[in-house]
Every structure is written in C-alpha cells, then in structure tokens.
Design a protein around this motif. Structure first.
Motif, PDB file in Angstrom:
ATOM      1  N   LEU A 282       0.881  -1.156   0.000  1.00  0.00           N
ATOM      2  CA  LEU A 282       0.000   0.000   0.000  1.00  0.00           C
ATOM      3  C   LEU A 282       0.921   1.208   0.000  1.00  0.00           C
ATOM      4  CD1 LEU A 282      -2.783   1.269   0.075  1.00  0.00           C
ATOM      5  CD2 LEU A 282      -2.730   1.127   2.579  1.00  0.00           C
ATOM      6  N   GLY A 283       1.149   1.785  -1.174  1.00  0.00           N
ATOM      7  CA  GLY A 283       2.158   2.812  -1.358  1.00  0.00           C
ATOM      8  C   GLY A 283       1.604   4.215  -1.245  1.00  0.00           C
ATOM      9  N   SER A 284       2.447   5.127  -0.794  1.00  0.00           N
ATOM     10  CA  SER A 284       2.086   6.532  -0.648  1.00  0.00           C
ATOM     11  C   SER A 284       3.254   7.379  -1.178  1.00  0.00           C
ATOM     12  CB  SER A 284       1.814   6.843   0.830  1.00  0.00           C
ATOM     13  OG  SER A 284       1.408   8.171   1.015  1.00  0.00           O
ATOM     14  N   ASN A 285       3.100   7.906  -2.411  1.00  0.00           N
ATOM     15  CA  ASN A 285       4.123   8.714  -3.076  1.00  0.00           C
ATOM     16  C   ASN A 285       5.445   7.960  -3.162  1.00  0.00           C
ATOM     17  OD1 ASN A 285       5.306  10.948  -4.340  1.00  0.00           O
ATOM     18  ND2 ASN A 285       5.878  11.892  -2.396  1.00  0.00           N
ATOM     19  N   LEU A 286       5.428   6.812  -3.846  1.00  0.00           N
ATOM     20  CA  LEU A 286       6.622   5.976  -4.005  1.00  0.00           C
ATOM     21  C   LEU A 286       7.178   6.037  -5.427  1.00  0.00           C
ATOM     22  CD1 LEU A 286       5.699   2.732  -2.002  1.00  0.00           C
ATOM     23  CD2 LEU A 286       7.226   4.592  -1.309  1.00  0.00           C
ATOM     24  N   THR A 287       7.143   7.193  -6.057  1.00  0.00           N
ATOM     25  CA  THR A 287       7.589   7.295  -7.449  1.00  0.00           C
ATOM     26  C   THR A 287       9.071   6.961  -7.609  1.00  0.00           C
ATOM     27  OG1 THR A 287       7.903   9.678  -7.116  1.00  0.00           O
ATOM     28  CG2 THR A 287       5.829   8.959  -8.123  1.00  0.00           C
ATOM     29  N   GLN A 288       9.861   7.059  -6.529  1.00  0.00           N
ATOM     30  CA  GLN A 288      11.293   6.729  -6.616  1.00  0.00           C
ATOM     31  C   GLN A 288      11.533   5.233  -6.682  1.00  0.00           C
ATOM     32  OE1 GLN A 288       9.654   7.494  -3.941  1.00  0.00           O
ATOM     33  NE2 GLN A 288      10.599   6.815  -2.050  1.00  0.00           N
ATOM     34  N   THR A 289      10.484   4.414  -6.560  1.00  0.00           N
ATOM     35  CA  THR A 289      10.635   2.959  -6.616  1.00  0.00           C
ATOM     36  C   THR A 289      10.011   2.371  -7.875  1.00  0.00           C
ATOM     37  OG1 THR A 289       8.612   2.564  -5.323  1.00  0.00           O
ATOM     38  CG2 THR A 289      10.676   2.796  -4.094  1.00  0.00           C
ATOM     39  N   SER A 290       9.986   3.152  -8.953  1.00  0.00           N
ATOM     40  CA  SER A 290       9.559   2.663 -10.278  1.00  0.00           C
ATOM     41  C   SER A 290       8.113   2.198 -10.297  1.00  0.00           C
ATOM     42  CB  SER A 290      10.480   1.523 -10.747  1.00  0.00           C
ATOM     43  OG  SER A 290      11.827   1.888 -10.679  1.00  0.00           O
ATOM     44  N   THR A 291       7.241   2.928  -9.605  1.00  0.00           N
ATOM     45  CA  THR A 291       5.825   2.616  -9.654  1.00  0.00           C
ATOM     46  C   THR A 291       5.043   3.887  -9.963  1.00  0.00           C
ATOM     47  OG1 THR A 291       3.989   1.532  -8.495  1.00  0.00           O
ATOM     48  CG2 THR A 291       5.392   2.987  -7.193  1.00  0.00           C
ATOM     49  N   ILE A 292       3.726   3.782 -10.103  1.00  0.00           N
ATOM     50  CA  ILE A 292       2.922   4.969 -10.368  1.00  0.00           C
ATOM     51  C   ILE A 292       2.520   5.598  -9.034  1.00  0.00           C
ATOM     52  CG2 ILE A 292       2.053   3.845 -12.447  1.00  0.00           C
ATOM     53  CD1 ILE A 292      -0.729   3.871 -11.113  1.00  0.00           C
ATOM     54  N   GLY A 293       2.066   6.840  -9.105  1.00  0.00           N
ATOM     55  CA  GLY A 293       1.655   7.544  -7.898  1.00  0.00           C
ATOM     56  C   GLY A 293       2.167   8.972  -7.911  1.00  0.00           C
ATOM     57  N   GLY A 294       2.167   9.605  -6.728  1.00  0.00           N
ATOM     58  CA  GLY A 294       2.592  10.988  -6.605  1.00  0.00           C
ATOM     59  C   GLY A 294       1.833  11.671  -5.499  1.00  0.00           C
ATOM     60  N   TYR A 295       1.429  12.920  -5.746  1.00  0.00           N
ATOM     61  CA  TYR A 295       0.709  13.672  -4.725  1.00  0.00           C
ATOM     62  C   TYR A 295      -0.114  14.760  -5.382  1.00  0.00           C
ATOM     63  CZ  TYR A 295       5.105  16.273  -5.314  1.00  0.00           C
ATOM     64  OH  TYR A 295       6.201  16.913  -5.821  1.00  0.00           O
ATOM     65  N   GLY A 296      -1.094  15.278  -4.647  1.00  0.00           N
ATOM     66  CA  GLY A 296      -1.982  16.306  -5.167  1.00  0.00           C
ATOM     67  C   GLY A 296      -1.849  17.597  -4.395  1.00  0.00           C
ATOM     68  N   ILE A 297      -2.181  18.713  -5.051  1.00  0.00           N
ATOM     69  CA  ILE A 297      -2.176  20.042  -4.424  1.00  0.00           C
ATOM     70  C   ILE A 297      -3.525  20.245  -3.754  1.00  0.00           C
ATOM     71  CG2 ILE A 297      -1.911  22.520  -4.836  1.00  0.00           C
ATOM     72  CD1 ILE A 297      -0.436  21.733  -7.463  1.00  0.00           C
ATOM     73  N   THR A 298      -3.517  20.478  -2.445  1.00  0.00           N
ATOM     74  CA  THR A 298      -4.776  20.619  -1.702  1.00  0.00           C
ATOM     75  C   THR A 298      -5.196  22.080  -1.551  1.00  0.00           C
ATOM     76  OG1 THR A 298      -3.576  20.557   0.402  1.00  0.00           O
ATOM     77  CG2 THR A 298      -4.431  18.468  -0.450  1.00  0.00           C
ATOM     78  N   CYS A 299      -4.239  23.003  -1.401  1.00  0.00           N
ATOM     79  CA  CYS A 299      -4.583  24.420  -1.305  1.00  0.00           C
ATOM     80  C   CYS A 299      -3.377  25.274  -1.648  1.00  0.00           C
ATOM     81  CB  CYS A 299      -5.119  24.774   0.089  1.00  0.00           C
ATOM     82  SG  CYS A 299      -3.929  24.591   1.412  1.00  0.00           S
ATOM     83  N   THR A 300      -3.631  26.540  -1.987  1.00  0.00           N
ATOM     84  CA  THR A 300      -2.581  27.482  -2.398  1.00  0.00           C
ATOM     85  C   THR A 300      -2.782  28.798  -1.673  1.00  0.00           C
ATOM     86  OG1 THR A 300      -2.504  26.456  -4.600  1.00  0.00           O
ATOM     87  CG2 THR A 300      -1.515  28.641  -4.364  1.00  0.00           C
ATOM     88  N   ASP A 301      -1.711  29.305  -1.065  1.00  0.00           N
ATOM     89  CA  ASP A 301      -1.780  30.590  -0.369  1.00  0.00           C
ATOM     90  C   ASP A 301      -2.086  31.704  -1.374  1.00  0.00           C
ATOM     91  OD1 ASP A 301      -0.340  33.218   0.670  1.00  0.00           O
ATOM     92  OD2 ASP A 301      -0.715  31.959   2.432  1.00  0.00           O
ATOM     93  N   SER A 302      -3.067  32.527  -1.066  1.00  0.00           N
ATOM     94  CA  SER A 302      -3.526  33.547  -2.010  1.00  0.00           C
ATOM     95  C   SER A 302      -2.535  34.680  -2.196  1.00  0.00           C
ATOM     96  CB  SER A 302      -4.869  34.128  -1.543  1.00  0.00           C
ATOM     97  OG  SER A 302      -4.730  34.719  -0.241  1.00  0.00           O
ATOM     98  N   ARG A 303      -1.528  34.824  -1.312  1.00  0.00           N
ATOM     99  CA  ARG A 303      -0.547  35.901  -1.446  1.00  0.00           C
ATOM    100  C   ARG A 303       0.777  35.407  -2.010  1.00  0.00           C
ATOM    101  NH1 ARG A 303       3.636  38.514   1.134  1.00  0.00           N
ATOM    102  NH2 ARG A 303       3.714  36.917   2.759  1.00  0.00           N
ATOM    103  N   THR A 304       1.338  34.336  -1.428  1.00  0.00           N
ATOM    104  CA  THR A 304       2.673  33.863  -1.823  1.00  0.00           C
ATOM    105  C   THR A 304       2.648  32.712  -2.818  1.00  0.00           C
ATOM    106  OG1 THR A 304       2.803  32.249  -0.015  1.00  0.00           O
ATOM    107  CG2 THR A 304       3.521  34.503   0.463  1.00  0.00           C
ATOM    108  N   GLY A 305       1.513  32.047  -2.948  1.00  0.00           N
ATOM    109  CA  GLY A 305       1.453  30.877  -3.821  1.00  0.00           C
ATOM    110  C   GLY A 305       1.995  29.612  -3.189  1.00  0.00           C
ATOM    111  N   GLU A 306       2.327  29.633  -1.890  1.00  0.00           N
ATOM    112  CA  GLU A 306       2.793  28.424  -1.205  1.00  0.00           C
ATOM    113  C   GLU A 306       1.692  27.367  -1.238  1.00  0.00           C
ATOM    114  OE1 GLU A 306       5.252  28.705   2.374  1.00  0.00           O
ATOM    115  OE2 GLU A 306       3.746  27.451   3.372  1.00  0.00           O
ATOM    116  N   GLN A 307       2.078  26.133  -1.559  1.00  0.00           N
ATOM    117  CA  GLN A 307       1.104  25.058  -1.756  1.00  0.00           C
ATOM    118  C   GLN A 307       1.208  24.006  -0.668  1.00  0.00           C
ATOM    119  OE1 GLN A 307       0.921  25.266  -6.665  1.00  0.00           O
ATOM    120  NE2 GLN A 307       2.221  23.759  -5.689  1.00  0.00           N
TER     121      GLN A 307
END
Length: 413
Positions: A282-307
């Motif tokens: 059951l993998g969680s962001n294991l792209t470095q081990t030659s499998t599919i997956g990654g992560y999603g952007i949940t929110c973005t700061d309205s001033r700095t763009g920090e995600q």
C-alpha cells in the motif's frame, strides 16, 4: 572515457592474484554476459529504450483520429552484462568485514551503454547483528522478488530501486529485524519541473529529497526458516517539492513538504523445484521505486502561492509461481489500483496518475545448464486510463493493451 573505465576494470581483474595475497583479504570476481531481444505490440512507458518496461501508453489520436501509440517496436541489447567483486576483509574487533562492488552497462536516466554502479557497500557482521553502509537494493524491494525474464523485475507492482543507505539488521533464531535510513541516487522522486504556481508538469530530481533534509526510513520484520520467508514492513518518506514560489509575477521563499507512509507484506515458499512468492504494497508517493503515484495540491496561499499537498495512495500486488530445474516454467500476475487522495486536490503531480488500474499476466519457460540460461517470456498488460476526480481517483476509464515477448540468453561466470 568508456574504454578507460573498462581498461581499469580489466587491470583490476588481472591483478586479482596479487591482491589476494594481501593478508586477511579474499576476492571473488563474478559476472554475466546477458542478451535481451524484445517485441512490443504498442508504445509503452519505459526506460533504457524499452529494456525496462512499465505499462502501455494511453491513446494519442492524430489529426485523423488514428492512435499514434498503436505501433509495435522491438530491439536487441547487451546492456545488462555485469561485473562484480565480493571482498572479505580482516576482522575488526568482533566484526567480520566484507564489501561488494558491482557494475553494469545500463547507464542512467535516458543514457545507456555506459558504466553504472549497481551495488557498492561495506558490511560489518557481529553474528546476530550487522551494519551495511552503501548502495544496494531498497528495503521495499527486499529479499522477495519475482523470478521473471523482464528486467523490470515486476515493476510497477514490485518496488524497484537500488539506493544509498545505512541498514542495520538484527537476527535472533528465525526472526530478523531490519531498520534503514535511505537516500536517493539513480532512482528519483517525481516533482514539479518549475516553481510556477499551478504548474503540474513534472521531472525527476534529487532536489526534492535534498531540500527536505530527511532520508526515507524503513522498519521491517521477517520470519525465516528453511523453505519459508515471510515478513512485513513500514516505510516513511518526506520531501520538499518547492523552496521558491513564482506567483503573480513575484518570487517568494516557501516551506513546503509532502509526507507519505507506506506498508508492505511479502512471502516466499520454496520446496524442491517449486517456488511461490508474493508481495502486496500500500504505497504513498513511491515514485522513486519505479511505480505509479505521486501527490496532489490541496490548497494554495492567495498571497505567496505556497502550496500544501497530500500523497496519492496506490495498492499493488503480485504473485509468482515457478516449477522445474533444467526446464523451468512459471507464471506471473500483477494488479495495481489507484486509490486516489484522502482530500480534494486542485492538481496532481506524479507518474501514471491518470491510470485507474493495471493488470499483468505473464508466462515463461527457461532452459538451464551450469552457467547458462536461455528463456522466452510472454506478457500481457492492460491499463485502464481515464480522468481524475477531485480526490484524484480515476473514472470514465478505457482499456489499453500491450503484448510483450522477451527472449534472453545468459552466461554467468
């Protein structure tokens, strides 16, 4: 440059007789000459120009609606020919010392036909406990892997990576504890290719882990007795996708992090000429081990763009059965399911994030003699592509298929 490297290796091998006279040291040189001929009925996601095969690409219509990826390909390579040396050294206190250096001609990234380090480490063994420092198999690959001819060794169902690490093992009777801190070198995490807010184009880079200032961590336990190996482990990774944000024409310093927790269980049973092996992750962001997956952007700061981010969860399982000795045949089956994210996302970064599920069925037959192996393998792979929802789950899917044939000849020395 390649000729100079090869000449250095030959000189090392030629001087082995002299080196072996050094008091307290022993050297065992080994290697293989391997040839691989392969054919695909469709274009695929792959590396090493097709030698490391993953899954078929999605439909890509041209101006007339014809699928650009519906075309066969094939080639012949000797890149996985390899050379290695095992070294035993003098004791250090109560510890037995040893080392390994192994290389092949695989290259790195999109380059090939170049020398590449596979394993390079030293090991201190006190009997019940041992400390390994260097590069070897990632603990998620571990001691249980499928016996197949395809050089991906079961990826993307089987985590595949060799990584720099500090690994401690403690063995007591039939139980073995493994704890490791792992870094990245040749197999890298996927992240954003720019600092622009909302850009979900991706690249592989060491910077995501480097900027996170933390290694990966693995803790596992195995039960081992003659003919049976069973165990489980937990893996944690934490990385920093960006340290700067380009937003509304300005650049801001940001502090971003995405952390994933993964778990795996494995088993291998061997009785005479029969082998049964399986692993589930059951993998969680294991792209470095030659499998599919990654992560999603949940929110973005309205001033700095920090995600802020949340990892994608992927379930992958494989089973492998083999029987025989001189003539040895078997089957391999793999299943992968994209489980999406636990939160709503506005964008996704990773590999294969528009795949809902993957299926693979394969069969092989090899002829084995001392130092020789000749084999043929057929693999069918189906990928269900679609559109991802607010939680990065994939819907409205369609099936894309590939048929792959591999012929291999191997001489080991």
């Amino acid at each position: 440059m390649k000729k100079r490297c090869f000449l250095m290796w030959v000189m090392m091998a030629a001087s082995a007789g002299v080196m072996a006279q050094k008091e307290g040291f022993g050297y065992k040189f080994y290697g293989q000459v391997r040839t691989d001929l392969f054919y695909n009925s469709r274009s695929n996601s792959e590396t090493v120009d097709g030698l490391f095969y993953m899954y078929p690409k999605d439909v890509a219509p041209d101006a007339d609606g014809k699928d650009l990826n519906a075309k066969p390909d094939g080639n012949f390579y000797t890149l996985y020919t390899r050379l290695g040396v095992d070294v035993t050294g003098p004791t250090w206190g109560k510890a037995k010392t040893s080392a390994k250096v192994e290389v092949d001609f695989r290259g790195s990234g999109t380059t090939y036909s170049l020398f590449r380090i596979r394993h390079v480490y030293f090991n201190l063994d006190w009997g019940k406990s041992a400390l390994l420092v260097g590069q070897t198999w990632h603990p998620l690959y571990g001691d249980v892997a499928p016996e197949i001819l395809n050089l991906n060794m079961g990826a993307p169902y089987q985590p595949f990576s060799r990584a720099p690490q500090v690994r401690y093992r403690f063995t007591n009777k039939n139980f073995k504890l493994t704890a490791a801190a792992i870094w990245q070198s040749q197999y890298l995490s996927v992240g954003p290719s720019s600092n622009k807010v909302g850009d979900v184009t991706t690249t592989k880079s060491q910077s995501f882990m480097k900027n996170g200032c933390l290694p990966e961590f693995y803790l596992g336990m195995d039960y081992n007795r003659p003919g049976l190996l069973a165990g489980a482990g937990v893996h944690v990774s934490s990385m920093s996708p960006r340290t700067q944000s380009e937003y509304d024409g300005k650049v801001y310093k940001v502090s971003e992090r995405v952390t994933g927790v993964s778990a795996e269980a494995h088993v291998k049973y061997v009785h005479r000429r029969f082998l049964l092996a399986a692993k589930s992750v059951l993998g969680s962001n294991l792209t470095q081990t030659s499998t599919i997956g990654g992560y999603g952007i949940t929110c973005t700061d309205s001033r700095t763009g920090e995600q802020e981010y949340t990892p994608l969860r992927v379930s992958h399982t494989w089973v492998n059965m083999m029987y025989g000795s001189k003539f040895r045949g078997g089957i391999f089956a793999g299943y992968l399911k994209n489980l999406g994210a636990s939160k709503n996302v506005t964008g996704v970064l990773g590999t294969g994030t528009n795949i809902d599920q993957l299926n693979t069925l394969g069969a092989e037959l090899t002829y084995n003699r001392p130092n020789w192996k000749f084999g043929a393998e057929y693999t069918w792979t189906g990928a269900w592509y679609g559109d991802y929802t607010d939680k990065a789950r994939v819907t409205n899917t369609h099936l894309v298929k590939n048929n792959r044939i591999v012929l291999t000849a191997l001489f080991q020395f």
